[in-house]
Design a protein around this motif. Structure first.
Motif, PDB file in Angstrom:
ATOM      1  N   PRO A  21       0.820  -1.221   0.000  1.00 36.30           N
ATOM      2  CA  PRO A  21       0.000   0.000   0.000  1.00 36.30           C
ATOM      3  C   PRO A  21       0.846   1.260   0.000  1.00 36.30           C
ATOM      4  CG  PRO A  21       0.185  -0.853   2.222  1.00 36.30           C
ATOM      5  CD  PRO A  21       0.968  -1.786   1.344  1.00 36.30           C
ATOM      6  N   CYS A  22       0.222   2.340  -0.458  1.00 30.37           N
ATOM      7  CA  CYS A  22       0.889   3.641  -0.471  1.00 30.37           C
ATOM      8  C   CYS A  22      -0.169   4.728  -0.327  1.00 30.37           C
ATOM      9  CB  CYS A  22       1.654   3.816  -1.776  1.00 30.37           C
ATOM     10  SG  CYS A  22       2.504   5.419  -1.913  1.00 30.37           S
ATOM     11  N   ASN A  23       0.061   5.659   0.584  1.00 29.37           N
ATOM     12  CA  ASN A  23      -0.823   6.807   0.740  1.00 29.37           C
ATOM     13  C   ASN A  23      -0.199   8.045   0.135  1.00 29.37           C
ATOM     14  OD1 ASN A  23      -2.994   5.590   2.111  1.00 29.37           O
ATOM     15  ND2 ASN A  23      -1.822   5.602   4.002  1.00 29.37           N
ATOM     16  N   HIS A  24      -0.974   8.769  -0.658  1.00 30.62           N
ATOM     17  CA  HIS A  24      -0.508  10.024  -1.265  1.00 30.62           C
ATOM     18  C   HIS A  24      -1.678  11.002  -1.286  1.00 30.62           C
ATOM     19  CE1 HIS A  24      -2.024   7.611  -4.686  1.00 30.62           C
ATOM     20  NE2 HIS A  24      -1.063   6.758  -4.419  1.00 30.62           N
ATOM     21  N   SER A  25      -2.095  11.394  -0.093  1.00 33.65           N
ATOM     22  CA  SER A  25      -3.325  12.180   0.065  1.00 33.65           C
ATOM     23  C   SER A  25      -3.231  13.590  -0.515  1.00 33.65           C
ATOM     24  CB  SER A  25      -3.704  12.261   1.546  1.00 33.65           C
ATOM     25  OG  SER A  25      -2.645  12.846   2.283  1.00 33.65           O
ATOM     26  N   THR A  26      -2.027  14.098  -0.738  1.00 35.04           N
ATOM     27  CA  THR A  26      -1.886  15.469  -1.262  1.00 35.04           C
ATOM     28  C   THR A  26      -1.552  15.490  -2.758  1.00 35.04           C
ATOM     29  OG1 THR A  26       0.453  15.543  -0.670  1.00 35.04           O
ATOM     30  CG2 THR A  26      -1.119  16.308   0.990  1.00 35.04           C
ATOM     31  N   ILE A  27      -1.776  14.385  -3.439  1.00 40.48           N
ATOM     32  CA  ILE A  27      -1.437  14.299  -4.856  1.00 40.48           C
ATOM     33  C   ILE A  27      -2.241  15.308  -5.667  1.00 40.48           C
ATOM     34  CG2 ILE A  27      -3.143  12.514  -5.360  1.00 40.48           C
ATOM     35  CD1 ILE A  27      -1.018  11.215  -7.196  1.00 40.48           C
ATOM     36  N   SER A  28      -1.596  15.912  -6.656  1.00 36.84           N
ATOM     37  CA  SER A  28      -2.269  16.875  -7.532  1.00 36.84           C
ATOM     38  C   SER A  28      -2.779  16.162  -8.780  1.00 36.84           C
ATOM     39  CB  SER A  28      -1.304  17.982  -7.945  1.00 36.84           C
ATOM     40  OG  SER A  28      -0.819  18.670  -6.823  1.00 36.84           O
TER      41      SER A  28
END
Lengths: 113, 115
Positions: A21-28
């Protein structure tokens, strides 16, 4: 700074699927999700990348959530040779971040017999 | 297709000595990167070239590190004088087109130990 969060380490049984898994909550909206892996003593190896849709190639599958805030790399049948550090990277376009890769700490995957 | 070539593969030097690493990117790749990877950490970008021009060298310690890509093909990274904390793997990478959709490919790295 890296824009992703990954677990420090994971184990997987040989022959089973490895789901990283990978979290990237601020991705544009114009940023891609890239996955690389690094086997000991080697340079990082490209695995797969995606923007919005799920992607599959001969190495792995990439599942990106609809809101694009997280993703999962899937190795369908892990082998001992898949033991490596896996990096999830959010990559901007040329005019935003110069197209460069900014690495975090990655996930150390251990595939066990 | 040949990959990114780097040399030397391994180098041991004493502190205050100098060292140079060479990189030949994949043929036709206009963009070249040098990364530094300290043991246990992810790679950190030192410098990015577009052809023979520097795009980003904000993380390059310019008092001791220098890099050039004179003809827009191969590149050299130099450290002078080396410090103990420069012990790391120096990775070269390249990509063809512009934009985030174009994949970056890495070489095997040059391992530096400063004693």
């Amino acid at each position: 700074d890296a824009k992703t969060t990954q677990p420090t380490s994971m184990d997987c049984a040989e022959g089973r699927a490895a789901n990283l898994p990978c979290n990237h909550s601020t991705i544009s909206g114009n940023e891609y999700v890239y996955w690389y892996r690094q086997i000991h003593s080697q340079g990082p190896q490209y695995i797969i990348h995606g923007l919005k849709n799920n992607e599959t190639n001969e190495m792995a599958s990439l599942i990106i959530t609809e809101d694009r805030k997280s993703s999962t790399l899937i190795l369908p049948h892990a082998t001992l040779r898949d033991t490596a550090v896996y990096y999830c990277i959010v990559r901007g376009d040329l005019y935003n971040q110069g197209g460069k890769l900014i690495f975090g700490q990655g996930t150390e995957l251990s595939v066990k017999p | 297709e040949a990959g990114v070539a780097q040399s030397p593969r391994y180098k041991i030097i004493e502190k205050r000595q100098s060292v140079a690493f060479w990189c030949n990117p994949i043929s036709g790749h206009a963009t070249l990167y040098w990364y530094q990877q300290i043991l246990g950490q992810g790679p950190k970008l030192l410098i990015q070239f577009q052809n023979n021009g520097v795009v980003d060298d904000s993380q390059l310690p310019k008092d001791r590190f220098s890099a050039e890509r004179l003809k827009g093909v191969d590149s050299t990274l130099k450290i002078q004088p080396a410090k103990l904390e420069d012990s790391a793997v120096y990775l070269c990478a390249s990509r063809s087109g512009q934009g985030a959709r174009n994949t970056i490919y890495f070489g095997e790295g040059s391992w530096l130990t400063v004693v």
